[in-house]
Design a protein around this motif. Structure first.
Motif, PDB file in Angstrom:
ATOM      1  N   PRO A  95     -11.209  64.353 -18.163  1.00  0.00           N
ATOM      2  CA  PRO A  95     -10.324  63.857 -17.094  1.00  0.00           C
ATOM      3  C   PRO A  95      -9.725  62.502 -17.427  1.00  0.00           C
ATOM      4  CG  PRO A  95     -12.337  64.775 -16.165  1.00  0.00           C
ATOM      5  CD  PRO A  95     -12.543  64.709 -17.656  1.00  0.00           C
ATOM      6  N   GLN A  96     -10.495  61.659 -18.134  1.00  0.00           N
ATOM      7  CA  GLN A  96      -9.988  60.333 -18.484  1.00  0.00           C
ATOM      8  C   GLN A  96      -8.753  60.434 -19.373  1.00  0.00           C
ATOM      9  OE1 GLN A  96     -13.121  61.404 -18.536  1.00  0.00           O
ATOM     10  NE2 GLN A  96     -14.617  59.737 -18.379  1.00  0.00           N
ATOM     11  N   HIS A  97      -8.802  61.297 -20.382  1.00  0.00           N
ATOM     12  CA  HIS A  97      -7.652  61.471 -21.270  1.00  0.00           C
ATOM     13  C   HIS A  97      -6.511  62.158 -20.530  1.00  0.00           C
ATOM     14  CE1 HIS A  97      -5.997  63.115 -25.349  1.00  0.00           C
ATOM     15  NE2 HIS A  97      -5.282  62.105 -24.882  1.00  0.00           N
ATOM     16  N   ARG A  98      -6.831  63.159 -19.761  1.00  0.00           N
ATOM     17  CA  ARG A  98      -5.806  63.864 -18.982  1.00  0.00           C
ATOM     18  C   ARG A  98      -5.017  62.892 -18.100  1.00  0.00           C
ATOM     19  NH1 ARG A  98      -8.412  67.143 -14.385  1.00  0.00           N
ATOM     20  NH2 ARG A  98      -8.722  64.971 -13.714  1.00  0.00           N
ATOM     21  N   ASP A  99      -5.710  61.956 -17.473  1.00  0.00           N
ATOM     22  CA  ASP A  99      -5.088  61.082 -16.490  1.00  0.00           C
ATOM     23  C   ASP A  99      -4.475  59.816 -17.081  1.00  0.00           C
ATOM     24  OD1 ASP A  99      -6.013  62.950 -14.680  1.00  0.00           O
ATOM     25  OD2 ASP A  99      -7.775  61.780 -14.086  1.00  0.00           O
ATOM     26  N   ALA A 100      -4.526  59.662 -18.392  1.00  0.00           N
ATOM     27  CA  ALA A 100      -3.978  58.457 -19.032  1.00  0.00           C
ATOM     28  C   ALA A 100      -3.111  58.833 -20.226  1.00  0.00           C
ATOM     29  CB  ALA A 100      -5.106  57.525 -19.452  1.00  0.00           C
ATOM     30  N   PRO A 101      -2.011  59.544 -20.009  1.00  0.00           N
ATOM     31  CA  PRO A 101      -1.185  59.979 -21.146  1.00  0.00           C
ATOM     32  C   PRO A 101      -0.596  58.822 -21.943  1.00  0.00           C
ATOM     33  CG  PRO A 101      -0.039  60.339 -19.065  1.00  0.00           C
ATOM     34  CD  PRO A 101      -1.457  60.001 -18.724  1.00  0.00           C
ATOM     35  N   GLY A 102      -0.359  57.690 -21.303  1.00  0.00           N
ATOM     36  CA  GLY A 102       0.269  56.572 -21.990  1.00  0.00           C
ATOM     37  C   GLY A 102      -0.551  55.990 -23.118  1.00  0.00           C
ATOM     38  N   LEU A 173      -2.006  72.053 -20.199  1.00  0.00           N
ATOM     39  CA  LEU A 173      -2.221  72.871 -19.006  1.00  0.00           C
ATOM     40  C   LEU A 173      -2.991  72.098 -17.934  1.00  0.00           C
ATOM     41  CD1 LEU A 173      -3.145  76.318 -20.598  1.00  0.00           C
ATOM     42  CD2 LEU A 173      -0.976  75.652 -19.556  1.00  0.00           C
ATOM     43  N   ALA A 174      -3.992  71.326 -18.351  1.00  0.00           N
ATOM     44  CA  ALA A 174      -4.776  70.551 -17.391  1.00  0.00           C
ATOM     45  C   ALA A 174      -3.909  69.505 -16.700  1.00  0.00           C
ATOM     46  CB  ALA A 174      -5.957  69.885 -18.097  1.00  0.00           C
ATOM     47  N   PRO A 182      -6.379  70.634  -8.615  1.00  0.00           N
ATOM     48  CA  PRO A 182      -7.316  69.816  -9.380  1.00  0.00           C
ATOM     49  C   PRO A 182      -8.528  70.586  -9.897  1.00  0.00           C
ATOM     50  CG  PRO A 182      -6.628  68.680  -7.381  1.00  0.00           C
ATOM     51  CD  PRO A 182      -6.102  70.069  -7.285  1.00  0.00           C
ATOM     52  N   ALA A 183      -9.031  71.514  -9.090  1.00  0.00           N
ATOM     53  CA  ALA A 183     -10.215  72.263  -9.510  1.00  0.00           C
ATOM     54  C   ALA A 183      -9.900  73.124 -10.729  1.00  0.00           C
ATOM     55  CB  ALA A 183     -10.731  73.135  -8.374  1.00  0.00           C
ATOM     56  N   LEU A 184      -8.724  73.727 -10.761  1.00  0.00           N
ATOM     57  CA  LEU A 184      -8.311  74.527 -11.906  1.00  0.00           C
ATOM     58  C   LEU A 184      -8.150  73.641 -13.137  1.00  0.00           C
ATOM     59  CD1 LEU A 184      -7.295  77.075 -13.324  1.00  0.00           C
ATOM     60  CD2 LEU A 184      -5.016  76.617 -12.362  1.00  0.00           C
ATOM     61  N   SER A 185      -7.563  72.481 -12.943  1.00  0.00           N
ATOM     62  CA  SER A 185      -7.388  71.539 -14.046  1.00  0.00           C
ATOM     63  C   SER A 185      -8.731  71.165 -14.659  1.00  0.00           C
ATOM     64  CB  SER A 185      -6.667  70.276 -13.551  1.00  0.00           C
ATOM     65  OG  SER A 185      -6.489  69.356 -14.594  1.00  0.00           O
TER      66      SER A 185
END
Length: 205
Positions: A95-102, A173-174, A182-185
């Motif tokens: 989730p950390q990587h998913r939520d910080a694309p920059g 996809l996530a 969010p649950a699917l992600s």
């Protein structure tokens, strides 16, 4: 006021760092020159003293973004210990990587933009992806050697391509489903973590 060579080099690096982050966050079409210079703390006109064109900046900033590498999650590995392949997979599909694309993988953030742009930018991505494949294949080879495996390098390369492509696709996809479901992600991330780590025969981190 004349700027020293050291200050000019620092300003150029600030522009590249800002562009590499903003492009990954918003996509190439979502970032203007003014956004980049503002983030870097510089004037709009100053950018073209460092780069011949916006396209030149895009290419160099994307190449700069490939300096990013998969690191273990905070606390997952002691600082003196190199992360295992499984830990790298866990960190990438997190989730950390998913939520910080920059501050993350440029391929998951910008591959579609690079495909649309083609030309020189496509070559920048081809070079970066080739390096990633080579590095990951070497990690797999080292891991197999430590385990007493005699896997041939071509097999490690094929497996590296398989794993890296799955990781990138899973992260895309996530991110695409994170707001709507969010649950699917989260399920996509955890499922692929388990499947890929199991495929490589590693114990979960």
């Amino acid at each position: 006021m004349k700027v020293s060579k050291a200050q000019a080099a620092e300003n150029r690096q600030s522009i590249l760092d800002a562009a590499a982050r903003l492009y990954r966050e918003r996509g190439l079409a979502g970032v203007g020159v003014a956004d980049i210079t503002r983030d870097a703390g510089l004037t709009h006109g100053g950018l073209y003293r460092h780069f011949a064109s916006k396209d030149a900046l895009v290419q160099e900033a994307c190449a700069r973004a490939f300096d990013w590498s998969i690191a273990p999650l905070n606390g997952a590995t002691p600082p003196t210990t190199a992360p295992t392949v499984g830990e790298r997979i866990q960190s990438y599909l997190s989730p950390q990587h998913r939520d910080a694309p920059g501050t993350g993988c440029p391929v998951a953030a910008l591959a579609v933009d690079a495909a649309r742009a083609g030309g020189k930018l496509s070559e920048v991505f081809a070079q970066g992806i080739e390096r990633n494949i080579g590095r990951f294949a070497q990690l797999l080879a080292d891991s197999h050697a430590e385990a007493g495996s005699a896997t041939e390098p071509p097999q490690d390369r094929a497996r590296a391509i398989h794993v890296l492509a799955t990781m990138v696709g899973g992260l895309v996809l996530a991110r695409a489903t994170a707001t709507g479901r969010p649950a699917l992600s989260d399920e996509l991330l955890t499922t692929l973590q388990t499947q890929l780590i199991g495929l490589l025969g590693e114990a979960p981190p």
